[in-house]
Design an enzyme around this catalytic site. Structure first.
Site, PDB file in Angstrom:
ATOM      1  N   LYS A  12      45.888  35.512  39.791  1.00  0.00           N
ATOM      2  CA  LYS A  12      46.762  34.782  40.725  1.00  0.00           C
ATOM      3  C   LYS A  12      47.139  33.457  40.046  1.00  0.00           C
ATOM      4  CE  LYS A  12      43.434  36.217  44.395  1.00  0.00           C
ATOM      5  NZ  LYS A  12      43.514  37.622  44.552  1.00  0.00           N
ATOM      6  N   TRP A  21      41.053  47.243  46.601  1.00  0.00           N
ATOM      7  CA  TRP A  21      41.067  45.922  47.240  1.00  0.00           C
ATOM      8  C   TRP A  21      42.277  45.100  46.769  1.00  0.00           C
ATOM      9  CZ3 TRP A  21      39.366  43.938  51.405  1.00  0.00           C
ATOM     10  CH2 TRP A  21      39.059  42.582  51.553  1.00  0.00           C
ATOM     11  N   HIS A  79      37.581  47.166  38.906  1.00  0.00           N
ATOM     12  CA  HIS A  79      38.141  45.810  38.846  1.00  0.00           C
ATOM     13  C   HIS A  79      37.472  45.051  37.703  1.00  0.00           C
ATOM     14  CE1 HIS A  79      39.800  42.216  40.816  1.00  0.00           C
ATOM     15  NE2 HIS A  79      38.617  41.628  40.702  1.00  0.00           N
ATOM     16  N   SER A 112      42.016  38.708  38.228  1.00  0.00           N
ATOM     17  CA  SER A 112      41.649  38.560  39.626  1.00  0.00           C
ATOM     18  C   SER A 112      42.096  37.213  40.194  1.00  0.00           C
ATOM     19  CB  SER A 112      40.148  38.790  39.748  1.00  0.00           C
ATOM     20  OG  SER A 112      39.865  39.272  41.034  1.00  0.00           O
TER      21      SER A 112
HETATM   22  C1  GCU Z   1      37.468  38.659  45.722  1.00  0.00           C
HETATM   23  C2  GCU Z   1      38.759  38.268  46.374  1.00  0.00           C
HETATM   24  C3  GCU Z   1      39.971  38.591  45.503  1.00  0.00           C
HETATM   25  C4  GCU Z   1      39.780  38.046  44.121  1.00  0.00           C
HETATM   26  C5  GCU Z   1      38.458  38.499  43.567  1.00  0.00           C
HETATM   27  C6  GCU Z   1      38.091  37.922  42.206  1.00  0.00           C
HETATM   28  O1  GCU Z   1      37.367  40.047  45.668  1.00  0.00           O
HETATM   29  O2  GCU Z   1      38.831  38.896  47.625  1.00  0.00           O
HETATM   30  O3  GCU Z   1      41.156  38.062  46.055  1.00  0.00           O
HETATM   31  O4  GCU Z   1      40.852  38.413  43.289  1.00  0.00           O
HETATM   32  O5  GCU Z   1      37.419  38.122  44.429  1.00  0.00           O
HETATM   33  O6  GCU Z   1      38.571  36.883  41.832  1.00  0.00           O
HETATM   34  O7  GCU Z   1      37.264  38.538  41.531  1.00  0.00           O
END
Ligand code: GCU
Length: 409
Positions: free
Chosen positions: A252, A339, A390, A248
């Site tokens: 990134k 998402w 997720h 997540s």
């Molecule tokens: C939120 C956010 C995402 C991210 C995620 C996470 O959902 O919008 O961009 O990847 O958190 O880190 O769990």
């Protein structure tokens, strides 16, 4: 002839269910087309000219400019035992300090398989809730009170093992890999306080910030590099075979760490989504505008200018993937993780394949998104969509290990 623009039409009729909602048609910038229009035809041109051009865009427009080495990087083993998991592994807990006074540091938890003939490859990734939350190993240190005081005001210390399912230590160790992790808050607490806390304070002091100043994802990636500095000192580890991974927001981060630090031998993005692997121009699920509003501290401030104007971005996320070339890259998604736009995550691999080709490696080029739980590995690219939410699960680790076995063993 090399295509000038990779055109991706609306995504209908794909087998993956997440596709049922098509995104807008969009055109991706060609990673092999220089800003002056020249088409890159050689590895040398890529390495010397085009790659730096894209890195400059990503630094100045998205993640900010990361600093160099910490002023006083040093390591202290806090605890070590050969008896972890019933003797399967040696556990080391190491304080990685960035300054002389050890005010700024992270604590790395590392397990090394005891059954090894020489230096072993390793997985490295940050965690969300503290090292103790990644395992039921009772000897893992809790975050120290001085660290806890710096975490977000609403941070509550987690129970041990709350995130254990994301860290399949025994499975990883039995497959001959070491594994290391630290809590991302150690490097930069995950809330917006104007960059007064975390390593920004150490590295920048009172230096005024501008639109290109590094932000929090960049700081976490910098922390991963400092861990690799440490792993390079460990004779049990083959530091030329370290895979960096993250889930997540930390996915990134692993992509950016792989881009900025080419010592990472293999890069894995788990459900990294918007501003990670997902193509921004699809505007599907989370968008640039939304992420910049919700998490303004993750990116440099220039990035917010692209909110709602994704087609004006001089890059897209397939070029973040291309920064990893020619090293192996794996992008994983989850079927219910709309998402994060699993389809957009897949297409960033397709968009980067021409760069792998330049190096003589195949990549993923099929425009049909694979079925759920049909992992695809082509050349130096890997991909799967796990069934479910997720998260990081054993299924994900199984694919990462078999991918890594091809390149790191
Ligand atoms: C939120 C956010 C995402 C991210 C995620 C996470 O959902 O919008 O961009 O990847 O958190 O880190 O769990």
């Amino acid at each position: 002839m090399i295509l000038r623009l990779i055109t991706v039409a609306a995504l209908a009729l794909m087998p993956f269910m997440g596709n049922s909602q098509p995104s807008n048609p969009y055109e991706l910038p060609d990673p092999l087309k220089m800003e002056d229009g020249t088409i890159v035809r050689t590895k040398r041109q890529w390495i010397k000219e085009r790659r730096p051009e894209i890195m400059e865009m990503l630094r100045s427009q998205m993640f900010g400019r990361e600093p160099g080495q910490a002023p006083d990087l040093h390591f202290k083993v806090l605890e070590e035992s050969p008896d972890a998991f019933g003797g399967l592994a040696t556990r080391k807990q190491v304080k990685i300090s960035f300054d002389k006074d050890e005010k700024y540091y992270l604590v790395l938890l590392m397990y090394i398989p005891n059954d090894r003939k020489g230096p072993v490859p390793a997985f490295l990734g940050a965690n969300f809730k503290g090292n103790h939350a990644t395992t039921n190993d009772p000897y893992v240190l809790l975050p120290s009170p001085d660290k806890l005081a710096t975490y977000a005001p609403n941070y509550k210390i987690e129970e041990r093992n709350t995130n254990g399912h994301r860290w399949e230590y025994e499975y990883i160790l039995k497959h001959g890999y070491a594994v290391a992790t630290f809590c991302y808050n150690d490097v930069d607490p995950d809330f917006h306080d104007g960059f007064h806390n975390g390593v920004h304070q150490l590295m920048d002091g009172d230096k005024p910030r501008d639109g290109e100043s590094w932000a929090t994802i960049s700081a976490w990636a910098w922390g991963l590099s400092r861990c690799l500095d440490f792993l390079e000192t460990q004779k049990e580890i083959n530091a030329r075979k370290v895979a960096v991974l993250g889930h997540s927001r930390l996915g990134k981060t692993s992509l950016w760490a792989g881009a900025t630090d080419q010592r990472f031998a293999l890069v894995i993005s788990n459900d990294s989504g918007c501003s990670g692997a997902a193509i921004a121009r699809r505007k599907y699920g989370e968008t640039v505008e939304r992420i910049c509003k919700s998490f303004p501290h993750w990116f440099c401030t220039n990035y917010s200018a692209y909110g709602g104007r994704e087609e004006k971005m001089p890059w897209d996320q397939h070029e973040l993937i291309a920064m990893i070339a020619p090293r192996p890259v794996y992008v994983a998604s989850a079927s219910e993780d709309d998402w994060a736009d699993p389809v957009g995550e897949y297409f960033s691999l397709v968009g980067a394949a021409s760069v792998y080709k330049l190096f003589g490696y195949d990549g993923i080029t099929d425009r049909t998104v694979p079925e759920i739980e049909h992992p695809v590995v082509v050349g130096r690219m890997g991909h799967h969509i796990r069934r479910g939410e997720h998260n990081v699960r054993l299924y994900d680790w199984q694919q990462y290990i078999s991918f890594a076995d091809r390149f790191l063993k």
